[in-house]
Enzyme design. Structure first.
Site, PDB file in Angstrom:
ATOM      1  N   HIS A  54       0.834  -1.200   0.000  1.00  0.00           N
ATOM      2  CA  HIS A  54       0.000   0.000   0.000  1.00  0.00           C
ATOM      3  C   HIS A  54       0.869   1.250   0.000  1.00  0.00           C
ATOM      4  O   HIS A  54       1.944   1.280   0.619  1.00  0.00           O
ATOM      5  CB  HIS A  54      -0.915   0.021   1.217  1.00  0.00           C
ATOM      6  CG  HIS A  54      -1.952  -1.048   1.207  1.00  0.00           C
ATOM      7  ND1 HIS A  54      -3.033  -1.030   2.052  1.00  0.00           N
ATOM      8  CD2 HIS A  54      -2.086  -2.182   0.457  1.00  0.00           C
ATOM      9  CE1 HIS A  54      -3.787  -2.093   1.831  1.00  0.00           C
ATOM     10  NE2 HIS A  54      -3.231  -2.814   0.875  1.00  0.00           N
ATOM     11  N   CYS A  82      -5.920   2.250   5.468  1.00  0.00           N
ATOM     12  CA  CYS A  82      -6.524   1.066   6.073  1.00  0.00           C
ATOM     13  C   CYS A  82      -5.866   0.844   7.438  1.00  0.00           C
ATOM     14  O   CYS A  82      -4.924   1.549   7.811  1.00  0.00           O
ATOM     15  CB  CYS A  82      -6.331  -0.148   5.164  1.00  0.00           C
ATOM     16  SG  CYS A  82      -4.621  -0.750   5.092  1.00  0.00           S
ATOM     17  N   CYS A  91      -2.092   0.365   7.163  1.00  0.00           N
ATOM     18  CA  CYS A  91      -1.373   1.602   6.859  1.00  0.00           C
ATOM     19  C   CYS A  91      -1.405   2.578   8.031  1.00  0.00           C
ATOM     20  O   CYS A  91      -0.416   3.258   8.305  1.00  0.00           O
ATOM     21  CB  CYS A  91      -1.964   2.250   5.615  1.00  0.00           C
ATOM     22  SG  CYS A  91      -1.673   1.270   4.118  1.00  0.00           S
ATOM     23  N   GLU A 133       0.624   4.134   1.519  1.00  0.00           N
ATOM     24  CA  GLU A 133       0.899   4.714   2.834  1.00  0.00           C
ATOM     25  C   GLU A 133       1.947   3.916   3.599  1.00  0.00           C
ATOM     26  O   GLU A 133       2.829   4.485   4.240  1.00  0.00           O
ATOM     27  CB  GLU A 133      -0.392   4.802   3.664  1.00  0.00           C
ATOM     28  CG  GLU A 133      -1.486   5.593   3.025  1.00  0.00           C
ATOM     29  CD  GLU A 133      -2.386   4.782   2.092  1.00  0.00           C
ATOM     30  OE1 GLU A 133      -3.437   5.307   1.706  1.00  0.00           O
ATOM     31  OE2 GLU A 133      -2.042   3.634   1.744  1.00  0.00           O
TER      32      GLU A 133
END
Length: 156
Positions: A53, A83, A86, A55
């Site tokens: 991801h 999420c 993250c 992030e």
């Protein structure tokens, strides 16, 4: 220093580049205390599958490059709400503020049951509230929803 909306538009651009490279349409940047962009990353699904991801990529690089006392004064800006994975990465890296454009709930409406993005219904606000260190959060920004969704149209 630019506004949150201006930084979010940069993160949206990173998300579009991520999609163009064959990855999921997410982008994140790390903004330093003086307003300079220190790091950026799109999603890296092609190489990392579900854990790449944007992030998390930025938080990991930030933790390797900067001291926690500095990161506490930095802001991670991301196109979509982090999420729980993250948010945890931002927390453990020591990043002091998170700004996001589109909520995780709205993302879930866009992605549905796509096996590449089975969202968890757990807001980053809840994740950060469970920590022992305060992380400031600003978002969502409804005025940018159309721009953010554009990167996701036809993808999921």
């Amino acid at each position: 220093m630019q506004s949150d909306v201006e930084y979010l538009r940069i993160a949206i651009g990173v998300a579009a580049q991520s999609r163009a490279a064959g990855n999921h349409p997410f982008g994140a940047i790390l903004v330093g205390p003086e307003g300079d962009i220190l790091l950026s990353s799109g999603n890296s699904y092609v190489h990392d599958r579900g854990v790449g991801h944007a992030e998390t990529n930025v938080a990991r690089a930030a933790a390797q490059a900067y001291e926690p006392s500095f990161l506490q004064r930095c802001t991670l800006v991301t196109s979509v709400e982090p999420c729980c994975m993250c948010a945890g990465a931002c927390y453990w890296a020591g990043i002091g503020t998170v700004v996001y454009g589109l909520s995780e709930k709205r993302l879930a409406e866009l992605t549905g049951d796509n096996p590449e993005n089975l969202t968890l219904d757990l807001s980053c606000h809840t994740v950060f509230a469970a920590g022992r260190r305060r992380v400031k959060v600003r978002g969502p920004f409804p005025e940018l929803e159309t721009e953010i969704i554009k990167a996701h149209e036809g993808f999921w």
